[in-house]
Design an enzyme around this catalytic site. Structure first.
Site, PDB file in Angstrom:
ATOM      1  N   LYS A 142       0.976  -1.217   0.055  1.00 13.68           N
ATOM      2  CA  LYS A 142       0.002  -0.227  -0.034  1.00 13.68           C
ATOM      3  C   LYS A 142       0.879   1.363   0.091  1.00 13.68           C
ATOM      4  O   LYS A 142       1.871   1.160  -0.165  1.00 13.68           O
ATOM      5  CB  LYS A 142      -1.079   0.056   1.160  1.00 13.68           C
ATOM      6  N   HIS A 143       0.258   2.402  -0.021  1.00 12.49           N
ATOM      7  CA  HIS A 143       0.983   3.731  -0.050  1.00 12.49           C
ATOM      8  C   HIS A 143       2.047   4.010   1.011  1.00 12.49           C
ATOM      9  O   HIS A 143       3.114   4.580   0.554  1.00 12.49           O
ATOM     10  CB  HIS A 143      -0.283   4.670  -0.195  1.00 12.49           C
TER      11      HIS A 143
END
Length: 385
Positions: A184-185
């Site tokens: 994820k980010h």
């Protein structure tokens, strides 16, 4: 062929991140300590909400949100089939029933125009998914929810840093979940969080993640002394650790740079693939700013000699780490055995047969991106009709 294997997603950990984790390892707390509260404050400030509650992972966070929303046996919750299974499983954990609404042909997000026909007296909530980082049609969804007295639990596992009509994702729905899995980010190793402006949800989430136990004297029914605690309902051990939280806060300080790089690489992909007729690049809505968790191409199989599987396997052989996001949840054997039918969400089902996820993560280099472009074009031309 590319010389080394390039995964579709990967974390980017630097010396600053490592140092923050070392600080925790040398501190008095490894599990529940001050770093968790700090991480919660950091996320709440970033998205613009009053409260944030950290969990051991995104699935646990969604489960907590379903508990806070009082979802129970007999309740129905509307969600998208184009997501990871956690978006629906969290409803089952509470004894509820997931109800799948098909996706929009362009955005791949849940189609708001099809939600109302699935609402009945048993409907309790809607779980929209910000697929690939592109926000769902939240104004329409929130309007439908308000008209029908429903709770909106937004699955924004893909969308940290995204905006919708100028508002940060995480500040719009009744509760919003973010995931901190390594692809994820930002990452905390494993981890998830719920953001909300509702104090009642906030208090329930805090207690739910720790066995339903409270130590707050104003909530305790029969106080035996300063050591005393009460388990007031059945909760779970879903606590994040200080180790995870310290890594998460360190990563959050770099998120603007991470998203900027994701957008740069998306632009390079879009430019390079603009004239390729054998597949479609991602549609970008004008009312939202995607944070670009995934870059998905949709094959035009009528223009190709082979099916998706052959192209997928060829790309892997060329060391391009492609993936498919996702197998529609209602097609999983567990759901099929419980009466969910193939054909009930035809757009999602057709989409599944045609999509491939290309590598996209900030630790990529421009050379990595160019390698993907070169190999994809070569493979497609090989199978062009």
């Amino acid at each position: 062929m590319r010389e080394s294997f390039l995964p579709y997603g990967k974390q980017w950990i630097d010396d600053e991140d490592i140092q923050k984790v070392i600080e925790v390892l040398k501190s008095d707390y490894l599990t529940t300590g001050p770093y968790i509260e700090q991480f919660e404050k950091d996320i709440a400030s970033f998205v613009g909400t009053k409260y944030a509650v950290a969990f051991s992972n995104g699935t646990a966070a969604l489960h907590g949100a379903c508990f806070a929303a009082d979802i129970k046996e007999g309740d129905e919750v509307i969600t998208s089939p184009m997501t990871f299974v956690a978006s629906a499983n969290c409803v089952l954990y509470q004894g509820g029933k997931p109800v799948f609404v098909d996706v929009d042909e362009m955005t791949y997000n849940i189609d708001p125009g099809k939600i109302e026909e699935k609402i009945n007296n048993s409907t309790k909530a809607i779980i929209p998914v910000d697929f690939t980082g592109q926000p769902a049609d939240l104004d329409k969804i929130m309007e439908i929810a308000k008209e029908n007295n429903l709770i909106v639990i937004e699955d924004a596992a893909h969308a940290l840093g995204a905006t919708y009509k100028g508002r940060k994702i995480g500040s719009i729905s009744d509760m919003t979940m973010f995931s901190f899995h390594p692809v994820k980010h930002i990452t905390s190793g494993e981890g998830g969080i719920i953001t909300t402006n509702n104090e009642m949800y906030y208090q329930k989430l805090l207690q739910f993640r720790s066995h339903g136990i409270t130590r707050e004297h104003d909530k305790i029914k029969d106080n035996h002394g300063p050591w005393y605690y009460e388990m007031q309902f059945l909760g779970y051990n879903y606590r994040m650790t200080d180790i995870q939280a310290a890594l998460g806060s360190s990563q959050l300080r770099k998120i603007d740079r991470f998203i900027e790089l994701r957008k740069k690489y998306v632009h390079l992909y879009n430019e390079a693939f603009s004239n390729v007729e054998e597949f479609t690049t991602p549609f970008q809505k004008q009312d939202g700013d995607s944070s670009w968790h995934l870059y998905i191409i949709r094959l035009n199989l009528e223009k190709l000699k082979v099916n998706r599987k052959a192209i997928y396997e060829e790309l892997l052989q060329q060391n391009i780490g492609v993936n498919v996001h996702y197998i529609p949840v209602h097609l999983q054997p567990y759901y099929q055995e419980r009466g969910y039918k193939q054909g009930s969400c035809p757009i999602a089902e057709n989409l599944y047969e045609e999509i491939i996820t290309l590598p996209l993560f900030p630790a990529m280099t421009e050379k990595d991106v160019m390698d993907v472009i070169r190999v994809v074009k070569s493979v497609i031309s090989q199978y062009r009709r």
